[in-house]
Design a protein around this motif. Structure first.
Motif, PDB file in Angstrom:
ATOM      1  N   LEU A 120      56.183  53.099 -42.241  1.00 10.60           N
ATOM      2  CA  LEU A 120      56.847  54.404 -42.282  1.00 10.60           C
ATOM      3  C   LEU A 120      55.843  55.534 -42.088  1.00 10.60           C
ATOM      4  O   LEU A 120      54.770  55.533 -42.689  1.00 10.60           O
ATOM      5  N   LEU A 165      59.806  59.436 -36.454  1.00  5.78           N
ATOM      6  CA  LEU A 165      61.171  59.103 -36.864  1.00  5.78           C
ATOM      7  C   LEU A 165      62.143  59.232 -35.697  1.00  5.78           C
ATOM      8  O   LEU A 165      63.067  58.430 -35.558  1.00  5.78           O
ATOM      9  N   LEU A 200      61.805  56.183 -33.735  1.00  6.60           N
ATOM     10  CA  LEU A 200      62.417  55.071 -34.460  1.00  6.60           C
ATOM     11  C   LEU A 200      63.891  54.922 -34.092  1.00  6.60           C
ATOM     12  O   LEU A 200      64.395  53.816 -33.948  1.00  6.60           O
ATOM     13  N   PHE A 218      65.733  64.357 -40.818  1.00  4.34           N
ATOM     14  CA  PHE A 218      65.833  62.959 -41.211  1.00  4.34           C
ATOM     15  C   PHE A 218      65.817  62.943 -42.729  1.00  4.34           C
ATOM     16  O   PHE A 218      65.250  63.834 -43.371  1.00  4.34           O
ATOM     17  N   VAL A 262      64.759  60.444 -45.995  1.00  2.00           N
ATOM     18  CA  VAL A 262      63.978  59.249 -46.300  1.00  2.00           C
ATOM     19  C   VAL A 262      64.121  58.893 -47.765  1.00  2.00           C
ATOM     20  O   VAL A 262      63.913  59.732 -48.643  1.00  2.00           O
ATOM     21  N   VAL A 295      65.517  55.165 -43.769  1.00  2.00           N
ATOM     22  CA  VAL A 295      65.508  56.424 -43.039  1.00  2.00           C
ATOM     23  C   VAL A 295      66.917  56.650 -42.518  1.00  2.00           C
ATOM     24  O   VAL A 295      67.535  55.732 -41.959  1.00  2.00           O
ATOM     25  N   TRP A 328      69.549  59.174 -40.190  1.00  2.00           N
ATOM     26  CA  TRP A 328      69.540  60.088 -39.043  1.00  2.00           C
ATOM     27  C   TRP A 328      70.951  60.461 -38.673  1.00  2.00           C
ATOM     28  O   TRP A 328      71.809  59.594 -38.500  1.00  2.00           O
TER      29      TRP A 328
END
Length: 164
Positions: free
Chosen positions: A15, A22, A25, A89, A91, A159, A161
């Motif tokens: 991470l 991110l 990702l 994002f 987390v 995570v 999104w």
């Protein structure tokens, strides 16, 4: 606002606290993510994710200082993107993901539903549509429970999104 919310499990060592990392990702395909993050697990909630959030946010916590039910859907530390018009994002640490998994493992969905049904049913066709509406939310609950259980078992972070 997006009609979907994506949740991905990420091993803590992989991470990065970087909006650019991110973004990659979630832009990459599953195989690329598996290579970069070590494994790939994802859950996607449809347009009802804000209402799914209401089901959990209304739950009574075991202890005031530990509120895993508020982290199931939209909780987490924000990582802001360069474009301020795009949502951040979110987390969850591995420890937070474990608390969420424990909460979901013992949560009584019917009790959660009973607490929020009067607020939710009018948006989904009223009492006559309750069986279908209940089923859709119960199904999302089972999927979230399975996602967080496997995430906790692997010791991963989460995570979240919301595509802009």
């Amino acid at each position: 606002m997006s009609t979907y919310l994506h949740l991905r499990a990420v091993p803590p060592p992989a991470l990065r606290n970087s909006a650019a990392w991110l973004e990659r990702l979630f832009e990459d395909d599953s195989e690329t993510v598996r290579h970069r993050a070590g494994r790939h697990r994802e859950e996607v909630l449809d347009r009802r994710y804000l209402d799914q959030e209401r089901i959990y946010a209304g739950a009574c916590p075991d202890r005031a200082e530990d509120r895993p039910q508020t982290q199931v859907v939209l909780g987490g530390r924000p990582v802001f993107r360069a474009d301020p018009h795009k949502p951040p994002f979110l987390v969850l640490t591995a420890a937070q993901a474990r608390r969420v998994a424990r909460f979901l493992a013992i949560a009584d969905f019917d009790a959660l539903w009973d607490f929020s049904r009067d607020e939710l049913l009018p948006r989904y066709g009223g009492v006559t549509a309750e069986p279908e509406t209940w089923h859709a939310f119960a199904s999302a609950h089972r999927e979230l429970r399975a996602f967080y259980a496997q995430t906790a078992e692997c010791g991963d972070a989460v995570v979240k999104w919301m595509p802009a």
